[in-house]
Structure formats: structure tokens, C-alpha cells
Design an enzyme around this catalytic site. Structure first.
Site, PDB file in Angstrom:
ATOM      1  NE  ARG A   1      53.781  81.196   4.213  1.00 20.83           N
ATOM      2  CZ  ARG A   1      52.936  81.126   5.246  1.00 20.83           C
ATOM      3  NH1 ARG A   1      52.388  82.214   5.741  1.00 20.83           N
ATOM      4  NH2 ARG A   1      52.631  79.965   5.781  1.00 20.83           N
TER       5      ARG A   1
ATOM      6  CE1 TYR B   1      76.810  88.969  -4.124  1.00 25.24           C
ATOM      7  CE2 TYR B   1      75.412  88.067  -2.398  1.00 25.24           C
ATOM      8  CZ  TYR B   1      75.671  89.034  -3.354  1.00 25.24           C
ATOM      9  OH  TYR B   1      74.779  90.057  -3.535  1.00 25.24           O
TER      10      TYR B   1
ATOM     11  CG  ASP C   1      76.286  81.482  -5.301  1.00 23.17           C
ATOM     12  OD1 ASP C   1      75.892  81.463  -6.486  1.00 23.17           O
ATOM     13  OD2 ASP C   1      76.158  82.470  -4.550  1.00 23.17           O
TER      14      ASP C   1
ATOM     15  CE  LYS D   1      73.594  89.163  -9.301  1.00 25.75           C
ATOM     16  NZ  LYS D   1      74.393  88.452  -8.310  1.00 25.75           N
TER      17      LYS D   1
HETATM   18  C1  LIG Z   1      74.185  88.557  -6.861  1.00 25.76           C
HETATM   19  C2  LIG Z   1      74.657  87.312  -6.239  1.00 25.76           C
HETATM   20  C3  LIG Z   1      73.952  86.738  -5.205  1.00 25.76           C
HETATM   21  C4  LIG Z   1      72.759  87.412  -4.552  1.00 25.76           C
HETATM   22  O1  LIG Z   1      71.676  87.534  -5.377  1.00 25.76           O
HETATM   23  P1  LIG Z   1      70.551  88.654  -5.115  1.00 25.76           P
HETATM   24  O2  LIG Z   1      69.436  88.209  -5.949  1.00 25.76           O
HETATM   25  O3  LIG Z   1      71.186  89.956  -5.531  1.00 25.76           O
HETATM   26  O4  LIG Z   1      70.258  88.641  -3.650  1.00 25.76           O
HETATM   27  C5  LIG Z   1      74.389  85.528  -4.717  1.00 25.76           C
HETATM   28  N1  LIG Z   1      75.475  84.922  -5.208  1.00 25.76           N
HETATM   29  C6  LIG Z   1      76.191  85.444  -6.200  1.00 25.76           C
HETATM   30  C7  LIG Z   1      77.385  84.730  -6.707  1.00 25.76           C
HETATM   31  C8  LIG Z   1      75.826  86.673  -6.738  1.00 25.76           C
HETATM   32  O5  LIG Z   1      76.565  87.215  -7.688  1.00 25.76           O
END
Ligand SMILES: *Cc1c(COP(=O)(O)O)cnc(C)c1O
Length: 395
Positions: A61, A114, A186, A211
């Protein structure tokens, strides 16, 4: 080569992402490191067991060389001191918010965050008696007017989800620093490639590595990149207490994605911009919300602070009936419909960005779409989109 002739420039991101933590000599010459699947880590002696607190690898972990390699590489990408991994982008966000969520605290969160961040605020933060105010994406230095004595965190997202307004991050950070409030952002949209928030004084930069870093729509992973030392300590405590970690196969796939991040991001930029300009000329299209296009809120900040744009943006058309939208979307050849983005493939979904906003409401009756321009040939994408828009308006 004489020492005087040796390159002294800092390697560019493309060079770094190809060479960072590149160590074939440690792996029998294999270019890529092996993937460690491990929970138990054995110690050969009692003395080693007693001293395990100082061992780099001590329990699955807490990270194996698979995780450490990727964490170090994200440090290089985001210009961070420490990077923590989480099993998804949202869990990276959640643990970071929790690290500042003292009862009675107040958070400032971008209204264009988000959407699950807003849900986290409405449920968990609210239960913990943390108050949240949402700020408009163009607030800039006027964020000062929203700061209260209990304000503990400013949460930015730039460009904003779904409507793609770029924030004046340096102005917000300047205000936060003056009063000693932590800042987080973010940074998923830029992939960490086109924007370096930590260089602008932001304390924490989060990405859904799901992403663009993953880049192939086949993994879930979050990264928390931190520069400021006391905030490293605070986030580390929460990551550790919550037992946050990520699986080795997802990390290894993300590491593979990172090696080609630059070439993919440049193509997303080029094709995305070509598509945005093409849409802007189309009779059926009312607005194109792409940070590199003049007229999109915060375009000047994008020009000043970013080095490119990714493949994700929005456009609008006149309101249409569900049957017309279905005629357009159900028959596209190259655009998929689904959540997430950042992979090699193009996506197109109808969205309702203002359905849950507090500070920044709807000012028109447009039908919004979110488009992700993938790595396909852009003329093929345009032909498919032209046919789709023709179906939209023809029935
Ligand atoms: C998709 C997304 C997230 C969350 O990511 P996951 O891996 O799907 O939990 C957070 N911030 C933004 C801007 C996103 O597009």
C-alpha cells in the site's frame, strides 16, 4: 564531447517524458521496468524488520518501485516535490479536500468545477460542517471579497468543466498567499503538459490520470502533485490514514501513456483547434467554447499561462427536440458517447452545464455539446460531424 560543449539546458517535457526514470540496466536491459505486484514485503533479519520505517519499499500500500517510478515521473511533469497516487481522479480530489476539512472551515470552489466535487461539498463537506462558496470563473483578484476568517482552501479548475473558462490563476494565488490560504487546482484538461500550476504558486495540482496521461481509455488513476513542504506533510497524512493507493497494472499503463504524452497532446491541440475553427464557421453552430478561440472567457489568460490546448471543448446549437439530437448522435461513425475523455478516440455528448451551478447561470437557451477530438484524421472527423449536423437540422 568536451565538458564545455555539454548541453546545459533543462530538458524539455518531451525529452523528460521519454527519459525520466529510464533505467534498463536495472532490468536486464529491458526498456520498461517490471510491474511489481506486491502486498507483503519481507525483511531478511529482525534488525531490518525493526528498521522498516526507513525502507523505501515496506508494504504494498505504501508503494513499490512501479508506483515510485510513476510518482517521480509526475514530479518531473508537474514540477512537484511529492506526488501521491489515488485509485481515481475523484479519490485524489476527495482526499485532498478532506485534508483541509476541519469543522467550521470554509472553502472557495470554482463554480465550473467537475460536477462530483459539488456533490462532495453538498454531502460530505456539509456533514462535516465545512461551508462552501462557489466563485465565478472570471473572479480573478476579486476572490478577496469572498474570503472569510475561516477560509482554508481555494479550489480552482481551469479551464472549467463543460464551459471551458480559463481562470486568472496567478491573481487568485496572489490573494491566497497574502492571507495564507492553501490553493489547489484540477489540472486534468492540460494533461500537465500545457499548464504547470505549481510554477504559478498553486500548492496542489490534481489530475485524473485516467484521462490524458493514461490516454487509451483503459485505466483509472489520480495524481496529487504538491510543491509546498507543509502541504506535502498534510496531504501525506491524509493519503496514509485513508489507505489511499493505486493498482500496479493501472500505474504501469499510465507510465506507458506518459512516454507518448507530448506527441498525443500536440495532435489533440492541432486537431481540436482545427475542429473548433471549423465548427465556428458552421451555420448550425451558435458558440464554440474553446480556450484558444477569442471570445471564450479567459482566452487572454490561456494565452498568457498555457502553452497549448487539449482536445476537449464545447459548442452549442439552437435547442432541438430529443428525436433530432438522436438523429445526429446515433448515426455518427467516429464519435463515441460516454463519460470520460483523453483517450485516442473522439467523443461527443449533449450536456447541460448550468443545471447545477450557483454563481454562474445560464444566459441563453442553447443546446450544449461536449466534444473530445481524438487522434483520428481531422478531415474524417469533420465529414462525420457535417453529416451529423445536417441530420440534426433536417428532420
Ligand atoms: C474525469 C475527471 C475527474 C475524475 O477522474 P476519475 O478518474 O474519473 O475519477 C476529475 N476532474 C476532471 C476535470 C475530470 O474530467
Amino acid at each position: 564531447m568536451s565538458t564545455e560543449n555539454q548541453a546545459t539546458r533543462e530538458p524539455a517535457d518531451d525529452t523528460l517524458m521519454a527519459h525520466t526514470r529510464y533505467d534498463p540496466a536495472s532490468h536486464n536491459g529491458a526498456v520498461n521496468p517490471p510491474v511489481y505486484h506486491a502486498s507483503t514485503i519481507l525483511f531478511p533479519t529482525l534488525a531490518a524488520l525493526r528498521a522498516r520505517g526507513t525502507a523505501k519499499v515496506r508494504y504494498g500500500r505504501r508503494g513499490t518501485p512501479t508506483a515510485h517510478t510513476f510518482q517521480d515521473a509526475i514530479c518531473d511533469l508537474e514540477h512537484a516535490e511529492r506526488v501521491f497516487l489515488a485509485p481515481s481522479g475523484l479519490s485524489a480530489i476527495a482526499v485532498t479536500l478532506m485534508a483541509f476539512a476541519k469543522p467550521g472551515a470554509h472553502f472557495l470552489i470554482a463554480d465550473t468545477c467537475y460536477a462530483p466535487v459539488r456533490k462532495f461539498a453538498a454531502s460530505i463537506l456539509s456533514e462535516l460542517n465545512v461551508r462552501v462558496s462557489f466563485f465565478k470563473p472570471d473572479i480573478g483578484r476579486d476572490i478577496a471579497t469572498l474570503i472569510e476568517p475561516e477560509t482554508a482552501l481555494i479550489w480552482m479548475e481551469s479551464p472549467g468543466s463543460q464551459t471551458f473558462e480559463v481562470q486568472d490563476v496567478p491573481a487568485i494565488v496572489a490573494v491566497a498567499r497574502q492571507v495564507g490560504i492553501a490553493t489547489a487546482i484540477d489540472n486534468t484538461w492540460s494533461g500537465g503538459y500545457f499548464f504547470k500550476p505549481l510554477d504559478f504558486g498553486v500548492d496542489i495540482s490534481i489530475q485524473a490520470a485516467t484521462k490524458y496521461i493514461g490516454g487509451h481509455s483503459d485505466l483509472m488513476l489520480g495524481t496529487i502533485a504538491v510543491k509546498t513542504p507543509d502541504i506535502v506533510t498534510r496531504v501525506a497524512e491524509y493519503v496514509e490514514r485513508f489507505g489511499i493507493c493505486a493498482g500496479p497494472d493501472d500505474i504501469a499503463m499510465a507510465m506507458r501513456g506518459l512516454r507518448t504524452l507530448g506527441v498525443r497532446m500536440r495532435q489533440h491541440y492541432q486537431s481540436g483547434l482545427a475542429m473548433a475553427k471549423w465548427l465556428a464557421q458552421h451555420d448550425a453552430v451558435r458558440q464554440v467554447l474553446h480556450p484558444a478561440l477569442e471570445g471564450t472567457m479567459g482566452h487572454a489568460y490561456w494565452q498568457r499561462d498555457f502553452t497549448g490546448a487539449s482536445g476537449l471543448f464545447a459548442f452549442t446549437v439552437a435547442p432541438h427536440a430529443e428525436t433530432q439530437l438522436a438523429a445526429m448522435l446515433d448515426n455518427l461513425k467516429y464519435y463515441g458517447m460516454g463519460a470520460s475523455w483523453g483517450g485516442f478516440e473522439s467523443l461527443l455528448i449533449p450536456i447541460d452545464p448550468f443545471s447545477s451551478r450557483n454563481a454562474h447561470g445560464r444566459t441563453n437557451d442553447d443546446q450544449y455539446f461536449r466534444i473530445h477530438v481524438g487522434l483520428e484524421d481531422v478531415e474524417d472527423l469533420q465529414e462525420d460531424m457535417a453529416a451529423g449536423l445536417a441530420r440534426l437540422v433536417s428532420i
